[in-house]
Design an enzyme around this catalytic site. Sequence first.
Site, PDB file in Angstrom:
ATOM      1  N   HIS A 158       0.847  -1.196   0.000  1.00 10.52           N
ATOM      2  CA  HIS A 158       0.000   0.000   0.000  1.00 10.52           C
ATOM      3  C   HIS A 158       0.886   1.252   0.000  1.00 10.52           C
ATOM      4  O   HIS A 158       2.037   1.212   0.467  1.00 10.52           O
ATOM      5  CB  HIS A 158      -0.903  -0.006   1.240  1.00 10.52           C
ATOM      6  CG  HIS A 158      -2.093  -0.918   1.117  1.00 10.52           C
ATOM      7  ND1 HIS A 158      -3.179  -0.854   1.971  1.00 10.52           N
ATOM      8  CD2 HIS A 158      -2.367  -1.907   0.218  1.00 10.52           C
ATOM      9  CE1 HIS A 158      -4.067  -1.771   1.618  1.00 10.52           C
ATOM     10  NE2 HIS A 158      -3.592  -2.432   0.565  1.00 10.52           N
ATOM     11  N   GLU A 210       0.889   3.807   1.895  1.00  6.15           N
ATOM     12  CA  GLU A 210       1.358   4.214   3.230  1.00  6.15           C
ATOM     13  C   GLU A 210       2.557   3.389   3.674  1.00  6.15           C
ATOM     14  O   GLU A 210       3.499   3.908   4.266  1.00  6.15           O
ATOM     15  CB  GLU A 210       0.239   4.030   4.264  1.00  6.15           C
ATOM     16  CG  GLU A 210      -1.027   4.830   4.016  1.00  6.15           C
ATOM     17  CD  GLU A 210      -2.084   4.039   3.242  1.00  6.15           C
ATOM     18  OE1 GLU A 210      -1.752   3.352   2.241  1.00  6.15           O
ATOM     19  OE2 GLU A 210      -3.255   4.117   3.646  1.00  6.15           O
ATOM     20  N   CYS A 231      -6.339   1.761   5.768  1.00  2.00           N
ATOM     21  CA  CYS A 231      -6.944   0.504   6.221  1.00  2.00           C
ATOM     22  C   CYS A 231      -6.319   0.087   7.564  1.00  2.00           C
ATOM     23  O   CYS A 231      -5.406   0.741   8.068  1.00  2.00           O
ATOM     24  CB  CYS A 231      -6.739  -0.595   5.173  1.00  2.00           C
ATOM     25  SG  CYS A 231      -5.057  -1.263   5.107  1.00  2.00           S
ATOM     26  N   CYS A 275      -2.522  -0.458   7.530  1.00  6.42           N
ATOM     27  CA  CYS A 275      -1.743   0.785   7.491  1.00  6.42           C
ATOM     28  C   CYS A 275      -1.860   1.552   8.801  1.00  6.42           C
ATOM     29  O   CYS A 275      -0.887   2.168   9.248  1.00  6.42           O
ATOM     30  CB  CYS A 275      -2.165   1.617   6.286  1.00  6.42           C
ATOM     31  SG  CYS A 275      -1.690   0.808   4.731  1.00  6.42           S
TER      32      CYS A 275
END
Lengths: 151, 151
Positions: free
Chosen positions: B53, B55, B83, B86
Amino acid sequence: MADHLRFMGIAYQEALKALDEGEVPIGALIVRDQQIIGRGYNRVEQLSDATAHAEIIAISAASNSSASWRLNGCTLYVTIEPCAMCLGAIMQSRIETIVYGAADPRYGAIDSHSYRRETERTYRRFPSVIANILNEDCSRLLTGFFAGLRK
Amino acid sequence: MADHLRFMGIAYQEALKALDEGEVPIGALIVRDQQIIGRGYNRVEQLSDATAHAEIIAISAASNSSASWRLNGCTLYVTIEPCAMCLGAIMQSRIETIVYGAADPRYGAIDSHSYRRETERTYRRFPSVIANILNEDCSRLLTGFFAGLRK
């Protein structure tokens, strides 16, 4: 059960690699159809990266080796109960079974803290969980490490 | 506020890189003392890695560039609400402020789902949160991407 002990023994060997390198000793494996497709050990200090937990490294390795981020049908073996970040990675990667060694009362997100209900709400599923495989060995490795640090 | 808009604009540029590469368009930055120390965009498909992801990539980059996994004093800018994975990475890396663009009703773990209370129990802290910066642009980028997929 014999398989769980065998695979957790290999995850434990991964944890010993972390110990040798001065890291918090936690190791992990990803297994699909009785084959190890990824492994990892905690490397937060060496990589200067808070995301470099054993589970994240094992998930990345398994995804690379199977050329797909979808780890459906896979089991994660990890010596210590996963934290909330790693539980999130387990959900994102669709791992179906979590086998862990010893609980982590401080950061564990599977049984020690209550992330399960909200996780089920978000993803509408939750992996099967098998706890306390090689519990004492996995726990002793970690508590011994922290006791050593305090000396 | 002007700074938040400026940095979110740069995170949005990161999201556009993801879009160009056929990925779910989400971008992220890590800022310390008004300097960008890490950036990333979603690369799950390209890297075949569910943990890739925006992040996580930005946190790893910031940690590497500052040679420490401790991101105290840092702000994460991300175009879409993080999410649970993260959020866990944010807690592990000790990021102190989260600025996000648009909510993610499906997977968002900050405001859309209730991970906050259990996170506070586990870590005894929670980052400051500033939501809805460039909300419409960030949201439109994501919904446009998924609408395109359905066509």
